[in-house]
Write a protein that holds these residues in place. Structure first.
Motif, short mmCIF file in Angstrom:
data_model
loop_
_atom_site.label_atom_id
_atom_site.label_comp_id
_atom_site.label_asym_id
_atom_site.label_seq_id
_atom_site.Cartn_x
_atom_site.Cartn_y
_atom_site.Cartn_z
N TYR A 41 0.82 -1.21 0.00
CA TYR A 41 0.00 0.00 0.00
C TYR A 41 0.85 1.26 0.00
O TYR A 41 2.00 1.25 0.46
CB TYR A 41 -0.89 0.02 1.25
CG TYR A 41 -1.89 -1.10 1.27
CD1 TYR A 41 -3.17 -0.91 0.81
CD2 TYR A 41 -1.55 -2.36 1.75
CE1 TYR A 41 -4.11 -1.94 0.81
CE2 TYR A 41 -2.47 -3.40 1.76
CZ TYR A 41 -3.74 -3.18 1.29
OH TYR A 41 -4.64 -4.22 1.28
N ASP A 42 0.26 2.34 -0.45
CA ASP A 42 0.90 3.65 -0.36
C ASP A 42 0.97 4.07 1.11
O ASP A 42 0.19 3.60 1.95
CB ASP A 42 0.10 4.70 -1.15
CG ASP A 42 0.21 4.49 -2.65
OD1 ASP A 42 1.24 3.97 -3.12
OD2 ASP A 42 -0.77 4.83 -3.36
N TYR A 45 -1.91 4.85 3.74
CA TYR A 45 -2.69 3.80 4.41
C TYR A 45 -2.00 3.25 5.66
O TYR A 45 -2.56 2.40 6.35
CB TYR A 45 -2.98 2.65 3.44
CG TYR A 45 -3.88 3.06 2.31
CD1 TYR A 45 -5.22 3.36 2.52
CD2 TYR A 45 -3.38 3.16 1.01
CE1 TYR A 45 -6.04 3.75 1.48
CE2 TYR A 45 -4.21 3.54 -0.04
CZ TYR A 45 -5.53 3.85 0.20
OH TYR A 45 -6.35 4.24 -0.82
N SER A 67 -12.20 -0.41 8.18
CA SER A 67 -11.18 0.22 7.33
C SER A 67 -11.78 1.01 6.18
O SER A 67 -11.18 1.95 5.69
CB SER A 67 -10.24 -0.84 6.75
OG SER A 67 -10.93 -1.66 5.82
N PHE A 69 -12.01 -0.34 3.36
CA PHE A 69 -11.37 -0.94 2.19
C PHE A 69 -12.39 -1.71 1.36
O PHE A 69 -13.41 -2.15 1.85
CB PHE A 69 -10.25 -1.88 2.61
CG PHE A 69 -8.94 -1.20 2.97
CD1 PHE A 69 -8.84 0.18 3.08
CD2 PHE A 69 -7.82 -1.95 3.21
CE1 PHE A 69 -7.64 0.79 3.41
CE2 PHE A 69 -6.61 -1.35 3.54
CZ PHE A 69 -6.52 0.02 3.63
N THR A 70 -12.06 -1.87 0.09
CA THR A 70 -12.93 -2.54 -0.87
C THR A 70 -12.38 -3.92 -1.21
O THR A 70 -11.36 -4.03 -1.90
CB THR A 70 -13.02 -1.70 -2.16
OG1 THR A 70 -13.34 -0.35 -1.82
CG2 THR A 70 -14.06 -2.27 -3.11
N TYR A 81 -7.55 -6.14 -1.41
CA TYR A 81 -8.29 -4.88 -1.34
C TYR A 81 -7.89 -3.98 -2.50
O TYR A 81 -6.72 -3.86 -2.84
CB TYR A 81 -8.02 -4.17 -0.01
CG TYR A 81 -8.50 -4.97 1.18
CD1 TYR A 81 -9.85 -5.12 1.44
CD2 TYR A 81 -7.60 -5.59 2.03
CE1 TYR A 81 -10.29 -5.87 2.52
CE2 TYR A 81 -8.02 -6.34 3.11
CZ TYR A 81 -9.38 -6.47 3.35
OH TYR A 81 -9.81 -7.22 4.42
N GLU A 83 -7.60 -0.93 -2.66
CA GLU A 83 -6.75 0.20 -2.28
C GLU A 83 -5.25 -0.12 -2.40
O GLU A 83 -4.43 0.80 -2.38
CB GLU A 83 -7.08 0.62 -0.83
CG GLU A 83 -8.43 1.30 -0.68
CD GLU A 83 -9.64 0.35 -0.77
OE1 GLU A 83 -10.76 0.86 -0.92
OE2 GLU A 83 -9.46 -0.90 -0.70
N ARG A 85 -1.63 -0.87 -3.91
CA ARG A 85 -0.95 -0.44 -5.14
C ARG A 85 -0.34 -1.63 -5.86
O ARG A 85 -0.12 -1.58 -7.06
CB ARG A 85 0.09 0.63 -4.87
CG ARG A 85 1.28 0.20 -4.08
CD ARG A 85 2.30 1.33 -3.95
NE ARG A 85 3.18 1.11 -2.85
CZ ARG A 85 4.17 0.22 -2.84
NH1 ARG A 85 4.41 -0.53 -3.89
NH2 ARG A 85 4.93 0.08 -1.78
N LYS A 129 -1.37 -1.00 -9.66
CA LYS A 129 -2.09 0.21 -10.08
C LYS A 129 -1.16 1.10 -10.89
O LYS A 129 0.04 1.16 -10.64
CB LYS A 129 -2.55 1.01 -8.85
CG LYS A 129 -3.81 0.53 -8.25
CD LYS A 129 -4.28 1.51 -7.20
CE LYS A 129 -5.55 1.02 -6.59
NZ LYS A 129 -6.01 1.90 -5.53
#
Length: 130
Positions: A41-42, A45, A67, A69-70, A81, A83, A85, A129
């Motif tokens: 993650y970036d 997060y 969270s 999150f998706t 998730y 979110e 990267r 991403k």
């Protein structure tokens, strides 16, 4: 689960490896499932990953709800998730319990103590991403 024990390498094929303690809720999923995912993650997060995913158990907490999150299904299997990267999908190829004599640094350990389990997964796909 937030984890920092693992890495990547080559073991006749590209692999990732992780270590998980049997008391972690994630452990039961790793034992049952043929695939696992690793997500990166970036920096934005970090608070959620540290304060929620790194400290609370999914046994007691709905981490998806808390969270925001998706969840997404990965192919050929696994979940992650949206979110993240980078998501790496791995097929389990080897697992074994670690031993006291392999701990670093070596420590005296109470009798009956449980050690982490090491999982190797062949990297079968990766999603990044743009």
């Amino acid at each position: 689960m937030t984890a920092s024990w693992g890495g990547f390498g080559v073991w006749n094929k590209p692999v990732a490896f992780i270590l998980v303690h049997p008391k972690r809720y994630t452990y039961q999923f790793l034992e049952k499932e043929e695939y696992f995912t690793l997500s990166f993650y970036d920096e934005k997060y970090r608070p959620i990953l540290k304060d929620l995913f790194g400290t609370k158990s999914g046994r007691d907490t709905d981490k998806v709800k808390e969270s925001g999150f998706t969840p997404i299904k990965m192919k050929p299997a696994g979940m992650a998730y949206a979110e993240a990267r980078l998501i790496v999908v791995c097929k389990k190829v080897y697992a074994d319990k670690t031993q006291n004599e392999n701990r670093f640094p070596a420590k005296e350990t109470p009798e009956g103590a449980e050690f982490h389990k090491l999982y190797f997964g062949e990297i079968v796909s990766a999603w990044m991403k743009k």
